[in-house]
Design a protein around this motif. Structure first.
Motif, PDB file in Angstrom:
ATOM      1  N   ALA A   1       1.981   4.246 -41.745  1.00 42.01           N
ATOM      2  CA  ALA A   1       1.344   4.506 -43.038  1.00 42.01           C
ATOM      3  C   ALA A   1       1.798   5.846 -43.608  1.00 42.01           C
ATOM      4  CB  ALA A   1      -0.177   4.483 -42.880  1.00 42.01           C
ATOM      5  N   GLU A   2       1.903   6.864 -42.755  1.00 39.08           N
ATOM      6  CA  GLU A   2       2.354   8.187 -43.201  1.00 39.08           C
ATOM      7  C   GLU A   2       3.812   8.123 -43.662  1.00 39.08           C
ATOM      8  OE1 GLU A   2       1.709  11.330 -40.431  1.00 39.08           O
ATOM      9  OE2 GLU A   2      -0.409  10.861 -40.147  1.00 39.08           O
ATOM     10  N   ALA A   3       4.636   7.345 -42.974  1.00 38.36           N
ATOM     11  CA  ALA A   3       6.042   7.213 -43.346  1.00 38.36           C
ATOM     12  C   ALA A   3       6.175   6.568 -44.724  1.00 38.36           C
ATOM     13  CB  ALA A   3       6.784   6.387 -42.297  1.00 38.36           C
ATOM     14  N   PHE A   4       5.382   5.530 -44.970  1.00 39.41           N
ATOM     15  CA  PHE A   4       5.425   4.853 -46.268  1.00 39.41           C
ATOM     16  C   PHE A   4       4.935   5.787 -47.366  1.00 39.41           C
ATOM     17  CE2 PHE A   4       3.432   1.510 -49.162  1.00 39.41           C
ATOM     18  CZ  PHE A   4       4.627   1.290 -49.833  1.00 39.41           C
ATOM     19  N   LYS A   5       3.890   6.543 -47.086  1.00 43.14           N
ATOM     20  CA  LYS A   5       3.362   7.497 -48.050  1.00 43.14           C
ATOM     21  C   LYS A   5       4.405   8.554 -48.395  1.00 43.14           C
ATOM     22  CE  LYS A   5      -0.483  10.742 -48.738  1.00 43.14           C
ATOM     23  NZ  LYS A   5      -1.701  11.341 -48.105  1.00 43.14           N
ATOM     24  N   ALA A   6       5.180   8.969 -47.389  1.00 38.32           N
ATOM     25  CA  ALA A   6       6.197  10.007 -47.590  1.00 38.32           C
ATOM     26  C   ALA A   6       7.288   9.536 -48.551  1.00 38.32           C
ATOM     27  CB  ALA A   6       6.801  10.406 -46.243  1.00 38.32           C
ATOM     28  N   VAL A   7       7.792   8.312 -48.339  1.00 37.41           N
ATOM     29  CA  VAL A   7       8.871   7.865 -49.228  1.00 37.41           C
ATOM     30  C   VAL A   7       8.361   7.637 -50.647  1.00 37.41           C
ATOM     31  CG1 VAL A   7      10.339   6.836 -47.449  1.00 37.41           C
ATOM     32  CG2 VAL A   7       8.567   5.456 -48.508  1.00 37.41           C
ATOM     33  N   ARG A   8       7.111   7.224 -50.799  1.00 35.03           N
ATOM     34  CA  ARG A   8       6.558   7.064 -52.140  1.00 35.03           C
ATOM     35  C   ARG A   8       6.450   8.423 -52.836  1.00 35.03           C
ATOM     36  NH1 ARG A   8       4.083   2.195 -53.346  1.00 35.03           N
ATOM     37  NH2 ARG A   8       4.104   3.112 -55.446  1.00 35.03           N
ATOM     38  N   MET A   9       6.085   9.447 -52.061  1.00 28.51           N
ATOM     39  CA  MET A   9       5.972  10.796 -52.607  1.00 28.51           C
ATOM     40  C   MET A   9       7.341  11.327 -53.013  1.00 28.51           C
ATOM     41  SD  MET A   9       4.441  14.201 -50.751  1.00 28.51           S
ATOM     42  CE  MET A   9       5.795  14.240 -49.568  1.00 28.51           C
ATOM     43  N   TYR A  10       8.364  11.099 -52.155  1.00 31.97           N
ATOM     44  CA  TYR A  10       9.710  11.565 -52.477  1.00 31.97           C
ATOM     45  C   TYR A  10      10.247  10.847 -53.709  1.00 31.97           C
ATOM     46  CZ  TYR A  10       9.636  13.693 -47.840  1.00 31.97           C
ATOM     47  OH  TYR A  10       9.311  14.445 -46.754  1.00 31.97           O
ATOM     48  N   GLU A  11       9.910   9.572 -53.862  1.00 33.10           N
ATOM     49  CA  GLU A  11      10.356   8.833 -55.033  1.00 33.10           C
ATOM     50  C   GLU A  11       9.712   9.398 -56.301  1.00 33.10           C
ATOM     51  OE1 GLU A  11      10.828   4.200 -56.317  1.00 33.10           O
ATOM     52  OE2 GLU A  11       8.828   4.900 -55.786  1.00 33.10           O
ATOM     53  N   ALA A  12       8.413   9.697 -56.221  1.00 32.63           N
ATOM     54  CA  ALA A  12       7.699  10.219 -57.391  1.00 32.63           C
ATOM     55  C   ALA A  12       8.257  11.564 -57.832  1.00 32.63           C
ATOM     56  CB  ALA A  12       6.215  10.336 -57.082  1.00 32.63           C
ATOM     57  N   SER A  13       8.713  12.376 -56.873  1.00 32.54           N
ATOM     58  CA  SER A  13       9.230  13.706 -57.202  1.00 32.54           C
ATOM     59  C   SER A  13      10.726  13.689 -57.518  1.00 32.54           C
ATOM     60  CB  SER A  13       8.974  14.663 -56.030  1.00 32.54           C
ATOM     61  OG  SER A  13       9.714  14.266 -54.890  1.00 32.54           O
ATOM     62  N   GLY A  14      11.350  12.510 -57.404  1.00 27.69           N
ATOM     63  CA  GLY A  14      12.776  12.413 -57.691  1.00 27.69           C
ATOM     64  C   GLY A  14      13.663  12.894 -56.566  1.00 27.69           C
ATOM     65  N   ALA A  15      13.090  13.066 -55.378  1.00 31.07           N
ATOM     66  CA  ALA A  15      13.864  13.604 -54.249  1.00 31.07           C
ATOM     67  C   ALA A  15      14.188  12.557 -53.208  1.00 31.07           C
ATOM     68  CB  ALA A  15      13.070  14.750 -53.596  1.00 31.07           C
ATOM     69  N   LEU A  16      14.011  11.264 -53.537  1.00 31.75           N
ATOM     70  CA  LEU A  16      14.245  10.205 -52.560  1.00 31.75           C
ATOM     71  C   LEU A  16      15.742  10.047 -52.288  1.00 31.75           C
ATOM     72  CD1 LEU A  16      12.808   8.000 -50.906  1.00 31.75           C
ATOM     73  CD2 LEU A  16      13.236   6.436 -52.809  1.00 31.75           C
ATOM     74  N   ALA A  17      16.094  10.061 -51.011  1.00 37.67           N
ATOM     75  CA  ALA A  17      17.489   9.920 -50.585  1.00 37.67           C
ATOM     76  C   ALA A  17      17.618   8.717 -49.660  1.00 37.67           C
ATOM     77  CB  ALA A  17      17.949  11.190 -49.860  1.00 37.67           C
ATOM     78  N   PRO A  18      18.843   8.169 -49.504  1.00 30.85           N
ATOM     79  CA  PRO A  18      19.015   7.015 -48.614  1.00 30.85           C
ATOM     80  C   PRO A  18      18.506   7.268 -47.197  1.00 30.85           C
ATOM     81  CG  PRO A  18      20.982   7.337 -49.936  1.00 30.85           C
ATOM     82  CD  PRO A  18      20.089   8.513 -50.200  1.00 30.85           C
ATOM     83  N   TYR A  19      18.710   8.495 -46.691  1.00 34.21           N
ATOM     84  CA  TYR A  19      18.284   8.731 -45.319  1.00 34.21           C
ATOM     85  C   TYR A  19      16.765   8.724 -45.192  1.00 34.21           C
ATOM     86  CZ  TYR A  19      17.776  13.702 -46.697  1.00 34.21           C
ATOM     87  OH  TYR A  19      17.431  14.875 -47.312  1.00 34.21           O
ATOM     88  N   ASP A  20      16.044   8.993 -46.308  1.00 33.30           N
ATOM     89  CA  ASP A  20      14.576   8.885 -46.262  1.00 33.30           C
ATOM     90  C   ASP A  20      14.167   7.430 -46.024  1.00 33.30           C
ATOM     91  OD1 ASP A  20      13.915  11.624 -46.774  1.00 33.30           O
ATOM     92  OD2 ASP A  20      14.508  11.312 -48.858  1.00 33.30           O
ATOM     93  N   LEU A  21      14.859   6.521 -46.691  1.00 37.00           N
ATOM     94  CA  LEU A  21      14.559   5.110 -46.502  1.00 37.00           C
ATOM     95  C   LEU A  21      14.914   4.669 -45.080  1.00 37.00           C
ATOM     96  CD1 LEU A  21      15.905   3.825 -49.938  1.00 37.00           C
ATOM     97  CD2 LEU A  21      13.507   4.039 -49.254  1.00 37.00           C
TER      98      LEU A  21
END
Length: 450
Positions: free
Chosen positions: A53-73
């Protein structure tokens, strides 16, 4: 006409205005830089993630801030694999819809080779549909992978039994510079993919670089691979591996697998087996461990008291029929009647509830003959249920140990079911000719021998 030098000098007020403009410009640049999303170091961003759950929350947060990278996924998938048993089903479902979708929709996402392998392994482990996995199976640039990423890719293919893709990845020109641990992984994975051979290039390079950099697990992987394909027992790799093992006083849970590999290739080194026996008894924790270790020692003819005296406890209740019969056979080879009787009792309980593969019953019968356990249910089984190889082996053991009753029952079965002899190999026919000399069998056996 000539150029005249300018005599204009800016006033102090004009200089002050210019300085203010330059300062404001630099200030605005710094403010815009600070406002941009900051990409934290890869490891630091995921420190402290302790659930799916924390991992999923993290990628959603990175996406919202525009900082989502392939390695995050990729790392999100890794955490979902790690915590899949404790992640709420609804969260796992949403995450497994979100992550593959983002990977496929966003064209700017071009995972590194390492992330590519991580994503592929995670999607396969999480049983994702073929449509989500397909883009990561097409790898036209395998040659550009680093040695580490290439090894991880082949291991992933082997782990998930993707033989077509794995063998294709192995057909690329051999890669120089592979370390001994990487060669160990390639040897192990290659055999899992094809079960026929260890690549010649891997074998040659492994003999060249040696095993000084290998862990106990690496060496066990090598021995399992070479033993699985039944390399000749005098192969240099076995000698190198045993020398490396003898120097390592801290084996791990792979020890039973290593012993099985040596024995399957019929590597006979009594001193080495005795040396490892004391440690092997400490790693006989599961039914498979018991079966592997006892079979290995019985197969090479080393009866190690420490190995054959390990208490079974409740393990027989957890063992498969094949594991039980392997253990019974090993006890029979070692002449341990107590072990044969105890394990046969467990097997008989199963036999009364449901049919057991005849070949396995044959193993139990052979063990009973060798320790003169005449009350074994396996000796009462109808010989006609056995295949030719099992039947001939049982007859030879009965003849060797003068178990006339079993010989008589087999002879009766062969006379009643003449076609049983038709499936005997020439070697088996020649072997049993001396046993079955009765007028109703001897002529038929003689006619079948070419």
């Amino acid at each position: 006409m000539h150029n005249a030098k300018s005599t204009y000098q800016p006033s102090e007020e004009a200089k002050w205005i210019v300085d203010q403009i330059v300062e404001e410009f630099h200030k605005s640049v710094e403010e815009r830089r600070d406002a941009r999303p900051q990409r934290a170091p890869r490891q630091a961003k995921w420190v402290g993630i302790k659930s799916g759950a924390e991992a999923f929350k993290a990628v959603r947060m990175y996406e919202a801030s525009g900082a989502l990278a392939p390695y995050d996924l990729a790392l999100c998938l890794t955490h979902l694999v790690k915590f899949k048993d404790t992640t709420p089903p609804e969260v796992l479902k949403r995450a497994l819809l979100f992550v593959p979708t983002r990977l496929s929709e966003n064209k700017r996402f071009k995972p590194s080779h390492k992330d590519h392998v991580t994503i592929l392994n995670s999607l396969l482990t999480l049983n994702m549909p073929a449509t989500a996995i397909a883009p990561y199976l097409a790898l036209p640039t395998v040659r550009s992978f680093s040695n580490s990423d290439y090894t991880s890719l082949v291991v992933t293919y082997a782990k998930h039994s993707l033989k077509k893709e794995g063998i294709a990845a192995l057909t690329v020109p051999f890669r120089p510079g592979l370390t001994a641990p990487q060669l160990a992984l390639l040897a192990h994975s290659t055999v899992k993919l094809n079960s026929n051979y260890v690549p010649e290039e891997v074998d040659t390079e492994l003999q060249r670089v040696g095993m000084s950099g290998c862990t106990f697990k690496d060496v066990a992987s090598i021995i399992w691979a070479y033993g699985k394909v039944k390399c000749k027992p005098e192969h240099p790799v076995f000698t190198m591996a045993m020398e490396r093992m003898a120097l390592d006083s801290t084996p791990d849970a792979q020890l039973p697998v290593m012993l099985w590999g040596l024995a399957n290739a019929r590597v006979r080194a009594p001193g080495f087996y005795r040396h490892m026996g004391h440690m092997a008894s400490e790693y006989m924790k599961t039914p498979l461990d018991f079966a592997n270790v006892l079979w290995a020692y019985a197969a090479v003819g080393v009866v190690h008291e420490g190995v054959f005296s390990v208490p079974l406890g409740s393990l027989p209740n957890l063992a498969t029929e094949r594991q039980l019969c392997t253990i019974i056979w090993a006890y029979g080879e070692a002449g341990r009647r107590d072990g044969v009787e105890k394990m046969t009792a467990y097997l008989e309980k199963r036999y009364k509830k449901r049919p057991i593969e005849p070949t396995l019953v044959g193993f139990a019968a052979v063990a009973a003959i060798k320790v003169s356990y005449n009350h074994s249910f396996a000796l009462k089984a109808d010989p006609s249920i056995f295949d030719a190889r099992t039947l001939s082996g049982l007859a030879l053991d009965a003849y060797k140990h003068r178990h006339t009753k079993t010989i008589g029952r087999i002879a009766s079965a062969l006379a009643t079911h003449p076609r049983l002899l038709d499936s005997f190999s020439q070697k088996d026919l020649r072997a049993v000719r001396k046993i079955f000399t009765a007028p109703n069998l001897a002529p038929r056996i003689a006619r079948l021998i070419k």
